[in-house]
Scaffold this motif. Sequence first.
Motif: not given
Length: 180
Positions: A114-130
């Motif tokens: 459900f993360l937007p775009g390429e966010a699951a590949q890395g970055g702030a949204w991935l860290i926030a999700a984790f």
Amino acid sequence: MPANPAAPNGNAADAGRRRPTIRFMLASPWHLIALGAGSGLPRVAPGTWGTLLAWLLFLRLDQSLELWSWWLLVAAALVIGAIAAQITGQRLGVADSSHIVIDEIVAFWIVLLFLPGEAAQGGAWLIAAFVLFRFFDIVKPPPIRWLDARYKSGAGVMADDLVAAFYTLLLLAIGIRLWG
């Protein structure tokens, strides 16, 4: 396998229970699945290691899976994971051992999908999700703690992490709406 009198992983439910070993994990494909191919074996923070494995597997599998294939995999993993968690929990002597991490793996895949775009590949949204997912899985706000205490089965093991994934996605959606 000797009993583990203290719960060094911090999970009170594991106190006095069997701690899985590599030998235990390799004794059954159900154990291998439930213990996240070994990511659930560490004494410290096995759920965090399982969540990290979920992300690494996602990075690899996402290269070859279409979205519909992902959802088919998630559905199958929920069913197989519930069976594996049930069998492994019974053999460990605790229904929801912190070493059983298939629930973290599948639930975090849902978050990543459900993360937007390429966010699951890395970055702030991935860290926030984790961080959010681990927070909700560890703290267990209502109804997660209730589910965890009430349903001592493979399906119950999977269910509380699905709610943690939902809470994670809810806060991420609010964050995306506010900060884009």
